[in-house]
Design an enzyme around this catalytic site. Structure first.
Site, short mmCIF file in Angstrom:
data_model
loop_
_atom_site.label_atom_id
_atom_site.label_comp_id
_atom_site.label_asym_id
_atom_site.label_seq_id
_atom_site.Cartn_x
_atom_site.Cartn_y
_atom_site.Cartn_z
N SER A 111 0.80 -1.21 0.00
CA SER A 111 0.00 0.00 0.00
C SER A 111 0.84 1.27 0.00
O SER A 111 1.68 1.47 -0.86
CB SER A 111 -0.96 -0.05 1.20
N HIS A 112 0.64 2.10 1.02
CA HIS A 112 1.31 3.41 1.09
C HIS A 112 2.69 3.29 1.72
O HIS A 112 3.39 4.29 1.84
CB HIS A 112 0.45 4.35 1.92
N ASP A 275 -2.41 6.38 -3.62
CA ASP A 275 -1.25 5.80 -2.94
C ASP A 275 -0.58 4.71 -3.79
O ASP A 275 -0.88 4.59 -4.98
CB ASP A 275 -1.67 5.24 -1.57
N ASP A 277 -0.85 1.44 -4.24
CA ASP A 277 -1.66 0.48 -5.00
C ASP A 277 -2.98 1.05 -5.48
O ASP A 277 -3.84 0.30 -5.97
CB ASP A 277 -1.89 -0.79 -4.17
N ASP A 279 -5.60 2.45 -3.99
CA ASP A 279 -6.89 2.34 -3.32
C ASP A 279 -7.21 3.53 -2.42
O ASP A 279 -8.36 3.76 -2.09
CB ASP A 279 -7.04 1.01 -2.55
N ARG A 280 -6.19 4.30 -2.04
CA ARG A 280 -6.47 5.47 -1.21
C ARG A 280 -6.62 6.72 -2.07
O ARG A 280 -6.15 6.75 -3.21
CB ARG A 280 -5.32 5.71 -0.23
N GLU A 361 -13.31 5.33 4.99
CA GLU A 361 -12.50 5.31 6.20
C GLU A 361 -11.68 6.59 6.32
O GLU A 361 -11.30 7.20 5.31
CB GLU A 361 -11.51 4.15 6.15
N SER A 363 -8.70 6.73 6.92
CA SER A 363 -7.37 6.50 6.38
C SER A 363 -7.32 6.72 4.87
O SER A 363 -6.53 6.08 4.18
CB SER A 363 -6.91 5.09 6.73
N LYS A 374 -11.36 -0.31 -1.59
CA LYS A 374 -11.43 1.14 -1.72
C LYS A 374 -10.79 1.52 -3.04
O LYS A 374 -10.01 0.75 -3.60
CB LYS A 374 -10.80 1.83 -0.54
N ARG A 494 -2.46 4.90 17.19
CA ARG A 494 -3.20 5.97 16.53
C ARG A 494 -4.20 6.56 17.52
O ARG A 494 -4.98 5.81 18.14
CB ARG A 494 -3.96 5.44 15.31
C1 G16 Z 1 -5.40 -0.67 5.11
C2 G16 Z 1 -6.82 -1.16 5.26
C3 G16 Z 1 -7.71 -0.04 5.72
C4 G16 Z 1 -7.16 0.61 6.97
C5 G16 Z 1 -5.73 1.05 6.74
C6 G16 Z 1 -5.09 1.56 8.00
O1 G16 Z 1 -5.32 0.23 4.06
O2 G16 Z 1 -7.31 -1.68 4.05
O3 G16 Z 1 -8.98 -0.57 5.95
O4 G16 Z 1 -7.95 1.71 7.33
O5 G16 Z 1 -4.97 -0.04 6.30
O6 G16 Z 1 -5.07 0.52 8.92
P1 G16 Z 1 -4.30 0.65 10.29
O7 G16 Z 1 -4.90 1.84 10.99
O8 G16 Z 1 -4.54 -0.65 10.99
O9 G16 Z 1 -2.85 0.92 9.99
P2 G16 Z 1 -4.14 0.17 3.00
O10 G16 Z 1 -4.41 1.31 2.07
O11 G16 Z 1 -2.88 0.37 3.83
O12 G16 Z 1 -4.23 -1.18 2.40
#
Ligand code: G16
Length: 541
Positions: A111-112, A275, A277, A279-280, A361, A363, A374, A494
């Site tokens: 992801s990010h 981001d 991949d 999705d954000r 979300e 995030s 997402k 967090r």
């Molecule tokens: C993932 C999840 C999201 C979540 C985010 C942050 O996103 O798919 O549902 O909100 O992580 O999670 P955490 O607060 O546990 O770090 P991504 O974009 O990182 O795949």
């Protein structure tokens, strides 16, 4: 077919979104193979079925795909559909699983999180609905990974993924497809492309930062080729395995060029980024950052303006730490609003059952029932569609929204790479006070409820406990403390805070001023600074 002996690794428990580790860990002999075999063993439907494979192009993406192809063949998969050059954004992978009726998909991404040899790698498994598999399956994958003694793989030369083609590995078909076209066609079905094209050709300036990540090719096809945005509207569009040496997290700390442009002189009308991949998303107007919690609320309130949603929405959902701005829209629309744990997988059952149309979300994730992930580009298009239909700027849309629903001032403070024991102490310290907090007052804040969030899935009745600690106040304000499930170094705490303001003359204040007292109370009750030895959060968003 060869059967290789192996030994279990004790750290293969998937987190919030798949298994994420440092590249150095993922590239240990048998590490990836063990996890992939555990997926095949836990998803018997893949035998004789179709598997979608692709990733965000980060370091090790190319070699990992080759290993997965050889293991897919050895595990009896009939067909693999892979993105050209091994690329697929997460939402595009979700769409392809659904479109081709595949039994599952493996998405290679952290992801990010940063990429490169010193960065992170990850893999997540999505099921036949196109979404991340539920906890029952990730638990089974983990259990399998702890008792694994062998994995199956065939010997073969690397498969050439550089061109769209139909190839075979033995009798397993490998369809290499353009990663963008199917997804772009879906977007064109959902949104009013002629109206957005007219908006852009009429002088509405947009600026999109692909952060050297997977959305570059998607942005070029959709925003430039199909919607007429000029070349200079899109930056950092060439995917790179190190994300250009940057960190593909679309916040102010990393999307620096974008934020400088949007908060500078002659700012474009509309700014956005996605981001690693894809999705954000983040959305900006001139001198304005739209909080992701507000963004999903605006989208829910205005979705009917987009052709794909003109019949209205059945319901909405947000993750627990996301602000309740969405709840207020749902209340006005008379549709249900579900509060789920953090993690996109928790929206899957609600979407499959038709209970919700839109979800999001804090995030920076927003999406709808069109896929089961997402979707960054989708959110950008939704905002452009809303701007075109309302004839308004981002700032005007936000002002109208707050006037109508009130404003949930919101911020998140992260304490990253904290010693794991210290992080658990902070959680334990707050948890120990929960029973006694209701009724206590701190300045103007009187505690209404304090609990550890437990979610019971309304569709299958599964229960997820320990999903974060919530402290809510009589005035509608709230803070939440939880441990992140996506970090790869130590623990990330967090702390989320929101203050509801409905007075019409208090909708334009600086969020940090409005939230200051709440965060002071939260720090006092959690004792986060003393217990972690930190003077301040490492990141504030
Ligand atoms: C993932 C999840 C999201 C979540 C985010 C942050 O996103 O798919 O549902 O909100 O992580 O999670 P955490 O607060 O546990 O770090 P991504 O974009 O990182 O795949």
């Amino acid at each position: 077919m060869a059967i290789k002996t192996t030994q279990a690794f004790d750290d293969q428990k998937p987190g919030t979104s798949g298994l994420r580790k440092k590249v150095a860990r993922f590239t240990l002999p048998n590490y990836l193979e063990n996890f992939v075999q555990s997926i095949f063993d836990s998803a018997p439907e893949l035998r004789g079925g179709t598997l979608i494979v692709g990733g965000d192009g980060r370091y090790y993406n190319d070699r990992a795909i080759q290993i997965i192809l050889r293991m897919a063949k050895a595990n009896g998969v009939a067909q693999v559909i892979a993105g050209q050059d091994g690329l697929l954004s997460t939402p595009a992978a979700s769409h392809l699983i659904r479109k081709f009726g595949a039994q599952g998909g493996m998405v290679l991404s952290a992801s990010h999180n940063p990429g490169g040899p010193d960065g992170d790698f990850g893999i997540k498994y999505n099921g036949e609905n196109g979404g991340p598999v539920p906890e029952s399956v990730t638990d089974a994958i983990y259990a399998r990974s702890q008792m694994i003694t062998e994995y199956k793989i065939v010997a073969a030369q690397p498969v050439d993924l550089s061109a769209c083609a139909e190839l075979f590995l033995g009798d397993m078909r490998i369809s290499i497809i353009d990663p963008v076209t199917d997804y772009a066609d879906l977007m064109e079905e959902l949104f009013d492309f002629p109206a957005i094209r007219t908006l852009i050709s009429g002088g509405f300036t947009i600026y999109f930062d692909a952060m050297h990540a997977v959305t570059g090719p998607y942005a070029k096809e959709i925003f430039s080729n199909r919607l007429g945005a000029p070349g200079e509207a899109l930056i950092n569009c060439k995917p790179s395995e190190t994300f250009g040496g940057g960190h593909p997290d679309p916040g102010p700390a990393n999307a620096k060029d974008l934020f400088a442009a949007m908060f500078g002189d002659n700012a474009p009308d509309f700014g956005a980024a996605s981001d690693g991949d894809g999705d954000r998303n983040i959305i900006l107007g001139k001198n304005l950052f739209v909080s992701p919690s507000d963004s999903v609320a605006v989208i829910a309130a205005n979705a009917h303006l987009a052709p794909g949603y003109k019949g209205g929405i059945t319901g909405v959902a947000r993750s627990m730490p996301t602000s309740s701005a969405l709840d207020r829209v749902a209340g006005a629309l008379g549709v249900p609003c579900y509060e789920t744990p953090t993690g996109w997988k928790f929206f899957g059952n609600l979407l499959d059952a038709g209970k919700i149309t839109i979800c999001g979300e804090e995030s920076a994730g927003t999406s709808s029932h069109h896929v089961r992930e997402k979707d960054g580009i989708w959110a950008v298009l939704m905002w452009l569609n809303i701007s075109a239909a309302r004839g308004q700027s981002v700032a005007q849309i936000m002002q109208d929204h707050w006037q109508c629903y009130g404003r949930n001032y919101y911020a998140r403070h992260d304490y990253e790479a904290v010693d794991i024991d210290k992080a658990h102490k902070v959680m334990g310290h707050l948890r120990g006070q929960l029973d006694n907090l209701p009724g206590q007052s701190f300045g103007q804040y009187r505690v209404k409820f304090a609990d550890s969030f437990t979610y019971t899935d309304p569709i299958d009745g599964s229960v997820s406990d320990n999903q974060g600690l919530r402290v809510g106040f009589d005035n509608g304000s709230r803070f939440v403390m939880r441990l992140s499930g996506t970090g790869t170094v130590g623990a990330t705490l967090r702390l989320y805070g929101e203050v509801l303001e409905t007075a019409k003359d208090r909708l334009d204040l600086a969020p940090e001023d409005v939230l200051a007292e709440l965060f002071t109370i939260a720090r006092k009750l959690t004792d986060v600074h003393a217990l972690t030895g930190r003077d301040e959060p490492s990141l504030m968003t």
